[in-house]
Structures are given as structure tokens and as C-alpha cells.
Motif scaffolding. Structure first.
Motif, PDB file in Angstrom:
ATOM      1  N   TRP A  49       0.714  -1.087  -0.027  1.00  0.00           N
ATOM      2  CA  TRP A  49       0.154   0.010   0.009  1.00  0.00           C
ATOM      3  C   TRP A  49       1.027   1.217  -0.069  1.00  0.00           C
ATOM      4  CZ3 TRP A  49      -5.347  -0.401   0.039  1.00  0.00           C
ATOM      5  CH2 TRP A  49      -5.904  -1.713   0.277  1.00  0.00           C
ATOM      6  N   ASP A  50       0.546   2.047  -0.725  1.00  0.00           N
ATOM      7  CA  ASP A  50       1.102   3.384  -0.762  1.00  0.00           C
ATOM      8  C   ASP A  50       0.408   4.353   0.199  1.00  0.00           C
ATOM      9  OD1 ASP A  50       2.290   5.877  -1.150  1.00  0.00           O
ATOM     10  OD2 ASP A  50       1.495   6.098  -3.131  1.00  0.00           O
ATOM     11  N   VAL A  51       0.785   4.350   1.230  1.00  0.00           N
ATOM     12  CA  VAL A  51       0.130   4.802   2.582  1.00  0.00           C
ATOM     13  C   VAL A  51       0.360   6.256   2.503  1.00  0.00           C
ATOM     14  CG1 VAL A  51      -0.059   4.918   4.928  1.00  0.00           C
ATOM     15  CG2 VAL A  51       0.318   2.680   4.138  1.00  0.00           C
ATOM     16  N   VAL A  52       1.340   6.937   2.615  1.00  0.00           N
ATOM     17  CA  VAL A  52       1.510   8.549   2.223  1.00  0.00           C
ATOM     18  C   VAL A  52       2.256   8.695   1.056  1.00  0.00           C
ATOM     19  CG1 VAL A  52       2.729  10.271   3.198  1.00  0.00           C
ATOM     20  CG2 VAL A  52       1.487   8.596   4.733  1.00  0.00           C
ATOM     21  N   ASN A  53       1.580   9.584   0.085  1.00  0.00           N
ATOM     22  CA  ASN A  53       2.094  10.083  -1.062  1.00  0.00           C
ATOM     23  C   ASN A  53       2.478  11.438  -1.095  1.00  0.00           C
ATOM     24  OD1 ASN A  53       2.431   8.891  -3.816  1.00  0.00           O
ATOM     25  ND2 ASN A  53       1.052  10.342  -4.460  1.00  0.00           N
ATOM     26  N   GLU A  54       3.699  11.745  -1.531  1.00  0.00           N
ATOM     27  CA  GLU A  54       4.177  13.033  -1.843  1.00  0.00           C
ATOM     28  C   GLU A  54       4.118  13.886  -0.927  1.00  0.00           C
ATOM     29  OE1 GLU A  54       2.219  14.101  -5.738  1.00  0.00           O
ATOM     30  OE2 GLU A  54       2.771  12.435  -6.735  1.00  0.00           O
ATOM     31  N   PRO A  55       4.560  13.543   0.538  1.00  0.00           N
ATOM     32  CA  PRO A  55       4.315  14.610   1.816  1.00  0.00           C
ATOM     33  C   PRO A  55       5.497  15.648   1.569  1.00  0.00           C
ATOM     34  CG  PRO A  55       5.534  12.634   2.285  1.00  0.00           C
ATOM     35  CD  PRO A  55       5.208  12.707   0.618  1.00  0.00           C
ATOM     36  N   VAL A  56       6.518  15.869   0.701  1.00  0.00           N
ATOM     37  CA  VAL A  56       7.642  16.609   1.024  1.00  0.00           C
ATOM     38  C   VAL A  56       7.593  17.580  -0.037  1.00  0.00           C
ATOM     39  CG1 VAL A  56      10.066  16.652   1.274  1.00  0.00           C
ATOM     40  CG2 VAL A  56       8.895  14.834   2.094  1.00  0.00           C
ATOM     41  N   THR A  68      -0.948  28.508  -2.706  1.00  0.00           N
ATOM     42  CA  THR A  68      -1.757  29.468  -3.183  1.00  0.00           C
ATOM     43  C   THR A  68      -2.296  29.337  -4.544  1.00  0.00           C
ATOM     44  OG1 THR A  68       0.581  30.402  -4.288  1.00  0.00           O
ATOM     45  CG2 THR A  68      -0.195  31.446  -2.212  1.00  0.00           C
ATOM     46  N   ASP A  69      -1.619  28.127  -5.034  1.00  0.00           N
ATOM     47  CA  ASP A  69      -2.471  27.610  -6.423  1.00  0.00           C
ATOM     48  C   ASP A  69      -2.471  26.182  -6.307  1.00  0.00           C
ATOM     49  OD1 ASP A  69      -2.817  27.413  -9.073  1.00  0.00           O
ATOM     50  OD2 ASP A  69      -0.877  27.068  -9.563  1.00  0.00           O
ATOM     51  N   MET A  70      -3.791  25.683  -5.624  1.00  0.00           N
ATOM     52  CA  MET A  70      -3.976  24.410  -5.510  1.00  0.00           C
ATOM     53  C   MET A  70      -5.172  24.014  -6.460  1.00  0.00           C
ATOM     54  SD  MET A  70      -5.803  22.745  -2.101  1.00  0.00           S
ATOM     55  CE  MET A  70      -4.947  23.920  -0.780  1.00  0.00           C
ATOM     56  N   ALA A  71      -4.760  22.844  -6.976  1.00  0.00           N
ATOM     57  CA  ALA A  71      -5.832  22.181  -7.818  1.00  0.00           C
ATOM     58  C   ALA A  71      -6.935  21.693  -7.022  1.00  0.00           C
ATOM     59  CB  ALA A  71      -5.044  20.987  -8.499  1.00  0.00           C
ATOM     60  N   HIS A  72      -8.143  21.860  -7.730  1.00  0.00           N
ATOM     61  CA  HIS A  72      -9.269  21.390  -7.161  1.00  0.00           C
ATOM     62  C   HIS A  72      -9.592  20.164  -6.472  1.00  0.00           C
ATOM     63  CE1 HIS A  72     -10.172  19.271 -10.579  1.00  0.00           C
ATOM     64  NE2 HIS A  72     -11.069  18.498 -10.040  1.00  0.00           N
ATOM     65  N   ASP A  73      -8.681  19.232  -6.822  1.00  0.00           N
ATOM     66  CA  ASP A  73      -8.744  17.838  -6.041  1.00  0.00           C
ATOM     67  C   ASP A  73      -7.633  17.660  -5.134  1.00  0.00           C
ATOM     68  OD1 ASP A  73      -6.917  17.816  -8.047  1.00  0.00           O
ATOM     69  OD2 ASP A  73      -7.498  16.008  -8.676  1.00  0.00           O
ATOM     70  N   GLU A  74      -6.939  18.590  -4.799  1.00  0.00           N
ATOM     71  CA  GLU A  74      -5.514  18.476  -3.838  1.00  0.00           C
ATOM     72  C   GLU A  74      -6.016  18.651  -2.370  1.00  0.00           C
ATOM     73  OE1 GLU A  74      -1.387  19.659  -4.539  1.00  0.00           O
ATOM     74  OE2 GLU A  74      -2.456  20.780  -6.050  1.00  0.00           O
ATOM     75  N   PHE A  75      -5.674  17.890  -1.498  1.00  0.00           N
ATOM     76  CA  PHE A  75      -5.785  18.068  -0.350  1.00  0.00           C
ATOM     77  C   PHE A  75      -4.705  17.499   0.570  1.00  0.00           C
ATOM     78  CE2 PHE A  75      -7.085  16.092   3.800  1.00  0.00           C
ATOM     79  CZ  PHE A  75      -8.017  16.941   4.557  1.00  0.00           C
ATOM     80  N   TYR A  76      -4.156  18.334   1.596  1.00  0.00           N
ATOM     81  CA  TYR A  76      -3.088  17.881   2.415  1.00  0.00           C
ATOM     82  C   TYR A  76      -3.562  17.678   3.854  1.00  0.00           C
ATOM     83  CZ  TYR A  76      -0.539  19.919  -1.291  1.00  0.00           C
ATOM     84  OH  TYR A  76      -0.090  20.122  -2.965  1.00  0.00           O
ATOM     85  N   TRP A  77      -3.231  16.444   4.480  1.00  0.00           N
ATOM     86  CA  TRP A  77      -3.805  16.085   5.672  1.00  0.00           C
ATOM     87  C   TRP A  77      -2.982  16.783   6.889  1.00  0.00           C
ATOM     88  CZ3 TRP A  77      -7.525  12.825   6.255  1.00  0.00           C
ATOM     89  CH2 TRP A  77      -7.948  12.062   5.265  1.00  0.00           C
ATOM     90  N   GLY A  78      -1.877  17.266   6.305  1.00  0.00           N
ATOM     91  CA  GLY A  78      -0.925  18.210   7.404  1.00  0.00           C
ATOM     92  C   GLY A  78      -1.352  19.414   7.708  1.00  0.00           C
ATOM     93  N   LYS A  79      -2.417  19.943   6.938  1.00  0.00           N
ATOM     94  CA  LYS A  79      -2.932  21.213   7.385  1.00  0.00           C
ATOM     95  C   LYS A  79      -3.853  20.995   8.350  1.00  0.00           C
ATOM     96  CE  LYS A  79      -5.893  24.985   4.966  1.00  0.00           C
ATOM     97  NZ  LYS A  79      -6.342  25.409   3.819  1.00  0.00           N
ATOM     98  N   TYR A  80      -4.520  20.048   8.486  1.00  0.00           N
ATOM     99  CA  TYR A  80      -5.321  19.845   9.653  1.00  0.00           C
ATOM    100  C   TYR A  80      -4.920  18.963  10.809  1.00  0.00           C
ATOM    101  CZ  TYR A  80      -8.609  21.603   5.868  1.00  0.00           C
ATOM    102  OH  TYR A  80      -9.048  22.211   4.818  1.00  0.00           O
ATOM    103  N   LEU A  81      -3.987  17.969  10.559  1.00  0.00           N
ATOM    104  CA  LEU A  81      -3.499  17.031  11.666  1.00  0.00           C
ATOM    105  C   LEU A  81      -2.075  17.195  12.097  1.00  0.00           C
ATOM    106  CD1 LEU A  81      -5.271  13.724  10.159  1.00  0.00           C
ATOM    107  CD2 LEU A  81      -6.280  15.388  11.984  1.00  0.00           C
ATOM    108  N   TYR A  85       0.232  13.197  10.909  1.00  0.00           N
ATOM    109  CA  TYR A  85      -0.776  12.677  10.276  1.00  0.00           C
ATOM    110  C   TYR A  85      -0.130  11.261   9.625  1.00  0.00           C
ATOM    111  CZ  TYR A  85       1.175  13.860   5.498  1.00  0.00           C
ATOM    112  OH  TYR A  85       1.755  13.865   4.364  1.00  0.00           O
ATOM    113  N   ALA A  86       1.026  11.373   9.120  1.00  0.00           N
ATOM    114  CA  ALA A  86       1.462  10.375   8.516  1.00  0.00           C
ATOM    115  C   ALA A  86       1.704   8.946   9.523  1.00  0.00           C
ATOM    116  CB  ALA A  86       2.819  10.609   8.021  1.00  0.00           C
TER     117      ALA A  86
END
Length: 267
Positions: A49-56, A68-81, A85-86
Motif C-alpha cells: 500500500w502507498d500509505v503516504v504519497n508526496e508529503p515533501v 496559493t495555487d491548489m488544484a481543485h482535487d488536492e488535499f493536504y492532511w498536514g494542514k489539519y492534523l 498525520y503520517a
């Protein structure tokens, strides 16, 4: 506040603002729900399983969701947790999956930004210091003919030193055109060979988890949203083998696979 369309009586969207604490609680619950159900449902079928993808980020720091330029389907867990989070993601994956499952962390540009490679390795160390286990580091390797070969070698040396299983997870080599010349095809094959040789040279056999080519062919329908007008794969637009096909086959097999090949499949 609700808004209504007087002509149809339809009610518009409702915005209910949440506090930071409420957001954290909701997102935390969503992660638990998603990972627990996914791992349980496919427990008998999927074992890596790819548990955490592109965190850096490119400079090696962690993505924090402040963009400032986020695609409509992007989400970063670190923003909230936060950065843990990882840690939670890997613990949940281990809890609900199989004890023998291979759990990945995966990122791109590790060969072009060695500081990013260092950042990913350091994050793995942090995750494990918090009690979770990362089995495999994946390096995507979306590269070109001009990618610095010395940095490719250095990346593999750094990854090997982590002690983790290492996988090339999304390899492709772009040429800058959808109509490559014979010279470009030969150069592409040489770069594929260099990557595979470097991987096998610097990653000890016990740490080699494998190599995955990103796509199948150069057919435009296969990559209209990723590298359009390109020719990055080992089959051409008509699904004929390119120069790179034999190099990849030989590299993975560790020998000339066409030598003494009768055409018959072996059982």
C-alpha cells in the motif's frame, strides 16, 4: 445562511464554519474511516500500500497545506492534523491490514532535488520514532534525457543508506516530442538502462523491491492528462516495442533475454 431561487424554490449551498478543533476532529475521523475500511475490504487481495504519497516540498520541508495555487482535487492532511498525520496513517494501515503487508511512502523529484530526498528520509525516521513502521520508500522518477546521472546515483546511495526497501515506482523518460527520432529513441533506451543499472548497483539486492514503468505506451489516449505530446514509455503509439523495451527487459532480468529465446513461453 441559505439562499433560495425564487423561480424554482431550490435552496442554495449552506456554509457552516468549523473551529480548528472541530476540523481536526472531523478530518481525523475521516482518515480512520477511510483507511480502516479500505484495508479491511481488500485485506485478502492487496498486500502493498502507498500509505503516504508526496508529503515533501522541493526544499525537503513537509507540505503543510498552505498553498496559493491548489488544484481543485488536492488535499493536504498536514494542514489539519499536523506532521503526525503520517504516523497515524501508517499505524492504521498496520492495524487494519496484514502484519506482512508492505507499507510505502512515495515522492517525486528525489533524483533532481537531493534536499528533497533527504527530507523524505528524515520524515521516515520521524514517523518511526513515533512508533509506526515504514517498509518501503518509493521514488517516482519522472525524468528526461537531461536528468543529472550523478544525482541519480547519489539518490540511490542515500535511499540505500536508509535501510528500507526501495522501489522505483513510476519511471518514465520524456523526450520533449511525440515524434522522436531514431537517435532520441536510442538515447532514451540508454537512459532507461542507466537508471536500472544504477538502481541495481547502489541498492543492495535485499533492499530491491522492484521497478514499475509509469505507463504502457505512447498512445495519446493513455497520457492526455500527463505528459501530453510526449513519448515517455517503452511501447510506441502503435504498441510496438521501442528501443527501450529490450533495455528494460534485459535490465530487469539481469541478462540478454533474447539470447537463445525460441519464442516459446516457459511454464
Amino acid at each position: 445562511m441559505k439562499t433560495a431561487d425564487s423561480s424554482t424554490g431550490a435552496t442554495g449551498p449552506v456554509t457552516i464554519e468549523k473551529t480548528d478543533a472541530e476540523k481536526t476532529q472531523l478530518i481525523d475521523a475521516a482518515m480512520t474511516d477511510w483507511i480502516s475500511k479500505m484495508m479491511t475490504h481488500f485485506k485478502n487481495d492487496v498486500h502493498a500500500w502507498d500509505v503516504v504519497n508526496e508529503p515533501v516540498k522541493e526544499d525537503g520541508s513537509l507540505r503543510d497545506g498552505v498553498v496559493t495555487d491548489m488544484a481543485h482535487d488536492e488535499f493536504y492532511w498536514g494542514k489539519y492534523l499536523g506532521k503526525d498525520y503520517a504516523v497515524k496513517a501508517f499505524k492504521l494501515a498496520r492495524q487494519y491490514g496484514n502484519s506482512t503487508d508492505k507499507l510505502f511512502i512515495n515522492d517525486y523529484n528525489l533524483e533532481s532535488r537531493l534536499d528533497k530526498c533527504d527530507g523524505l528520509i528524515n520524515y521516515v525516521k520521524y514517523i518511526e520514532n513515533q512508533g509506526a513502521t515504514v517498509d518501503v520508500i518509493g521514488t517516482q522518477m519522472h525524468i528526461s534525457l537531461t536528468t543529472d546521472k550523478a544525482k541519480i546515483d547519489q539518490m540511490f546511495q542515500k535511499l540505500a543508506a536508509s535501510g528500507k526497501l526501495i522501489k522505483i515506482s513510476e519511471l518514465d523518460i520524456r523526450l520533449g516530442t511525440k515524434s522522436p527520432t531514431a537517435v532520441q529513441l536510442a538515447d532514451q533506451a540508454a537512459m532507461y538502462q542507466y537508471v536500472i543499472d544504477s538502481y541495481k548497483k547502489y541498492i543492495p539486492a535485499a533492499q530491491q523491491y522492484g521497478i514499475t514503468i509509469w505507463g504502457v505506451s505512447d498512445n495519446e489516449k493513455e497520457h492526455e492528462y500527463w505528459l501530453p505530446n510526449e513519448s515517455p514509455n517503452v511501447w510506441d503509439t502503435s504498441y510496438k516495442r521501442k528501443h527501450a523495451y529490450k533495455v528494460v527487459a534485459d535490465g530487469l532480468a539481469g541478462k540478454d533475454v533474447s539470447k537463445d529465446f525460441s519464442g516459446e513461453l516457459q511454464k
